[in-house]
Design a protein around this motif. Structure first.
Motif, mmCIF file in Angstrom:
data_model
loop_
_atom_site.group_PDB
_atom_site.id
_atom_site.type_symbol
_atom_site.label_atom_id
_atom_site.label_comp_id
_atom_site.label_asym_id
_atom_site.label_seq_id
_atom_site.Cartn_x
_atom_site.Cartn_y
_atom_site.Cartn_z
ATOM 1 N N PHE A 68 -2.162 8.096 -47.451
ATOM 2 C CA PHE A 68 -0.718 7.939 -47.616
ATOM 3 C C PHE A 68 -0.060 9.276 -47.892
ATOM 4 O O PHE A 68 -0.706 10.229 -48.344
ATOM 5 C CB PHE A 68 -0.394 6.949 -48.737
ATOM 6 C CG PHE A 68 -0.554 7.485 -50.129
ATOM 7 C CD1 PHE A 68 0.515 8.081 -50.783
ATOM 8 C CD2 PHE A 68 -1.768 7.407 -50.794
ATOM 9 C CE1 PHE A 68 0.380 8.582 -52.068
ATOM 10 C CE2 PHE A 68 -1.918 7.904 -52.074
ATOM 11 C CZ PHE A 68 -0.838 8.492 -52.719
ATOM 12 N N ILE A 69 1.244 9.347 -47.576
ATOM 13 C CA ILE A 69 2.051 10.491 -47.970
ATOM 14 C C ILE A 69 3.146 9.988 -48.899
ATOM 15 O O ILE A 69 3.595 8.846 -48.791
ATOM 16 C CB ILE A 69 2.648 11.231 -46.761
ATOM 17 C CG1 ILE A 69 3.721 10.391 -46.084
ATOM 18 C CG2 ILE A 69 1.570 11.633 -45.770
ATOM 19 C CD1 ILE A 69 4.530 11.183 -45.081
ATOM 20 N N ALA A 70 3.548 10.825 -49.830
ATOM 21 C CA ALA A 70 4.565 10.465 -50.818
ATOM 22 C C ALA A 70 5.931 10.977 -50.347
ATOM 23 O O ALA A 70 6.046 12.102 -49.861
ATOM 24 C CB ALA A 70 4.227 11.053 -52.177
ATOM 25 N N VAL A 71 6.951 10.137 -50.502
ATOM 26 C CA VAL A 71 8.294 10.480 -50.030
ATOM 27 C C VAL A 71 9.302 10.112 -51.105
ATOM 28 O O VAL A 71 9.267 9.003 -51.650
ATOM 29 C CB VAL A 71 8.645 9.721 -48.731
ATOM 30 C CG1 VAL A 71 10.044 10.090 -48.259
ATOM 31 C CG2 VAL A 71 7.618 10.015 -47.643
ATOM 32 N N THR A 72 10.224 11.025 -51.420
ATOM 33 C CA THR A 72 11.315 10.708 -52.336
ATOM 34 C C THR A 72 12.640 10.756 -51.578
ATOM 35 O O THR A 72 12.867 11.649 -50.764
ATOM 36 C CB THR A 72 11.395 11.686 -53.528
ATOM 37 O OG1 THR A 72 11.816 12.981 -53.078
ATOM 38 C CG2 THR A 72 10.045 11.798 -54.225
ATOM 39 N N ILE A 73 13.498 9.784 -51.854
ATOM 40 C CA ILE A 73 14.857 9.758 -51.315
ATOM 41 C C ILE A 73 15.814 9.480 -52.474
ATOM 42 O O ILE A 73 15.418 8.885 -53.476
ATOM 43 C CB ILE A 73 15.031 8.693 -50.209
ATOM 44 C CG1 ILE A 73 14.674 7.292 -50.728
ATOM 45 C CG2 ILE A 73 14.194 9.050 -48.986
ATOM 46 C CD1 ILE A 73 14.958 6.179 -49.730
ATOM 47 N N PRO A 74 17.076 9.902 -52.367
ATOM 48 C CA PRO A 74 18.003 9.715 -53.493
ATOM 49 C C PRO A 74 18.560 8.313 -53.626
ATOM 50 O O PRO A 74 19.039 7.935 -54.690
ATOM 51 C CB PRO A 74 19.121 10.711 -53.197
ATOM 52 C CG PRO A 74 19.082 10.900 -51.727
ATOM 53 C CD PRO A 74 17.650 10.761 -51.322
ATOM 54 N N GLY A 130 16.188 16.993 -49.905
ATOM 55 C CA GLY A 130 16.979 18.042 -50.542
ATOM 56 C C GLY A 130 16.146 19.236 -50.947
ATOM 57 O O GLY A 130 14.911 19.190 -50.974
ATOM 58 N N GLY A 131 16.852 20.318 -51.303
ATOM 59 C CA GLY A 131 16.167 21.553 -51.667
ATOM 60 C C GLY A 131 16.427 22.008 -53.080
ATOM 61 O O GLY A 131 16.029 23.113 -53.457
ATOM 62 N N SER A 132 17.070 21.174 -53.901
ATOM 63 C CA SER A 132 17.337 21.527 -55.300
ATOM 64 C C SER A 132 16.430 20.702 -56.202
ATOM 65 O O SER A 132 16.421 19.467 -56.116
ATOM 66 C CB SER A 132 18.807 21.260 -55.653
ATOM 67 O OG SER A 132 19.662 22.080 -54.878
ATOM 68 N N HIS A 133 15.660 21.376 -57.056
ATOM 69 C CA HIS A 133 14.685 20.702 -57.907
ATOM 70 C C HIS A 133 14.630 21.399 -59.261
ATOM 71 O O HIS A 133 15.069 22.543 -59.408
ATOM 72 C CB HIS A 133 13.287 20.751 -57.275
ATOM 73 C CG HIS A 133 13.269 20.534 -55.797
ATOM 74 N ND1 HIS A 133 13.361 19.292 -55.231
ATOM 75 C CD2 HIS A 133 13.190 21.410 -54.760
ATOM 76 C CE1 HIS A 133 13.322 19.403 -53.908
ATOM 77 N NE2 HIS A 133 13.229 20.691 -53.597
ATOM 78 N N THR A 134 14.078 20.724 -60.264
ATOM 79 C CA THR A 134 13.832 21.377 -61.544
ATOM 80 C C THR A 134 12.753 22.439 -61.356
ATOM 81 O O THR A 134 11.974 22.401 -60.390
ATOM 82 C CB THR A 134 13.361 20.378 -62.610
ATOM 83 O OG1 THR A 134 12.059 19.883 -62.235
ATOM 84 C CG2 THR A 134 14.333 19.207 -62.751
ATOM 85 N N GLY A 135 12.689 23.383 -62.301
ATOM 86 C CA GLY A 135 11.666 24.425 -62.216
ATOM 87 C C GLY A 135 10.263 23.845 -62.224
ATOM 88 O O GLY A 135 9.376 24.301 -61.488
ATOM 89 N N GLU A 150 10.619 19.736 -47.376
ATOM 90 C CA GLU A 150 11.947 19.441 -47.911
ATOM 91 C C GLU A 150 12.846 19.105 -46.722
ATOM 92 O O GLU A 150 12.932 19.881 -45.775
ATOM 93 C CB GLU A 150 12.507 20.634 -48.673
ATOM 94 C CG GLU A 150 11.707 21.000 -49.915
ATOM 95 C CD GLU A 150 12.102 22.359 -50.461
ATOM 96 O OE1 GLU A 150 12.831 22.409 -51.465
ATOM 97 O OE2 GLU A 150 11.669 23.389 -49.882
ATOM 98 N N MET A 151 13.508 17.954 -46.782
ATOM 99 C CA MET A 151 14.329 17.537 -45.642
ATOM 100 C C MET A 151 15.771 17.291 -46.072
ATOM 101 O O MET A 151 16.075 17.160 -47.240
ATOM 102 C CB MET A 151 13.738 16.301 -44.963
ATOM 103 C CG MET A 151 13.598 15.084 -45.848
ATOM 104 S SD MET A 151 12.877 13.677 -44.957
ATOM 105 C CE MET A 151 13.019 12.417 -46.248
#
Length: 339
Positions: A68-74, A130-135, A150-151
């Motif tokens: 599997f691959i992991a994917v996050t969406i807002p 997206g390209g904005s993330h916590t450190g 990052e998409m």
């Protein structure tokens, strides 16, 4: 060798940095195992610095092929992101790779927790929106030892691969198109929070274009992302109260644009004769609305399919160690009746 193939940090690496044994690290990172608060703190700091997450898969698992691959969406109720996930899933189905999906609700801290949780299960690749993330999220991804994509954005400092477009340029293009059609008092409707970084980029693009064209920006920030139809209507009402002479409105999404359209109908304002309305995303409702909505098409499903292609190239051995790739996706303005 590319950054994505950088060896993932191990428990032994954490033990060396923290000055303890690997067994102590194992105990400290498991909530149900005995360890002092100070030891846990020291080890967690070392793990955070290295970007290490504890492998929660079975201890006897001999292969890293988890399938599997992991994917996050807002958001899970946004048709654009649904289309992206569909394209991604379709692109992976022939190799029997499944998608583990999580949504962040436009919250970078929630994204960080999701990324950590997903990496504990050792996905074969990680895809984030997206390209904005916590450190810390950036460190976790940079040291994951798997392909990272990052998409939906063009980050200034990519972590790995990128499949996206400039949200800023979409609003600039729409603003110029409306200006060419004779509109001068063009407003912008977006969220009242900066959590939606892509929406914030669209607002910046609008403001830049308006200044370049010699016009004053007129922005109404209303509601938390994702902006709903109801909030789009409320935002237009607020905008008309402040700027009653507004002659066109660019909305952060088609949903908010549809809400603004409905508010015009409630007020007896003709669209586009009295006020033009433009959205973003080319949702189904944009074509079905009366009048139909002018909008921006970003080809969401293509983003998903291109992301799948990049993942497969890295996992199937075609280009496993090539340098990170940035795939610039196109967008287009779809002119309809509302503008």
């Amino acid at each position: 060798m590319s950054q994505e193939r950088k060896k993932a940090p191990t428990m032994a690496d954490v033990a060396r940095l923290a000055g303890v044994s690997s067994m102590t690290v194992s105990r400290a990172l498991r909530a149900d195992a005995p360890a002092s608060a100070e030891t846990r703190r020291k080890i967690q700091e070392a793990a955070d610095e290295l970007g290490y997450v504890l492998n929660s898969t079975a201890a006897g698992l001999s292969s890293r092929k988890t399938g599997f691959i992991a994917v996050t969406i807002p958001s899970i109720n946004n048709s654009n992101f649904a289309d992206t996930v569909r394209g991604l899933t379709e692109g992976l189905k022939d190799v029997n790779l499944q998608v583990l999906l999580g949504y962040t609700d436009y919250d970078m801290n929630a994204e960080e927790k999701l990324i950590e949780s997903m990496l504990r299960r050792r996905p074969e690749a990680l895809v984030v929106t997206g390209g904005s993330h916590t450190g810390r999220a950036r460190r976790l991804m940079a040291n994951a030892g798997i392909p990272v994509v990052e998409m939906w954005d063009l980050p200034e400092k990519p972590i790995g691969h990128v499949v996206g477009f400039s949200n800023r340029e979409t609003s600039q293009a729409m603003c110029r198109r409306l200006y060419e059609k004779g509109y001068r008092r063009i407003g912008y409707i977006g969220g009242a929070s900066s959590r939606d970084t892509r929406g914030a980029d669209r607002r910046r693009g609008y403001e830049e274009a308006m200044r370049e064209l010699g016009c004053d920006p007129r922005v109404t920030a209303f509601g938390d992302p994702p902006i709903t139809m109801r909030q789009g209507g409320g935002a237009l009402a607020q905008m008309l109260e402040r700027w009653p002479d507004i002659d066109a409105v660019i909305c952060v999404s088609d949903l908010s644009a549809f809400g603004a359209l409905c508010e015009c109908q409630r007020r007896g304002l003709r669209v586009p004769q009295d006020i033009a309305i433009a959205g973003f995303g080319n949702y189904d409702l944009a074509d079905c609305a009366v009048p139909s909505l002018t909008t921006v098409e970003v080809h969401a499903e293509r983003i998903g399919r291109r992301t799948a292609e990049l993942v497969l190239e890295r996992l199937t051995g075609e280009n496993p160690d090539s340098a990170p790739v940035t795939s610039l996706m196109d967008f287009q303005i779809i002119e309809r009746e509302s503008a």
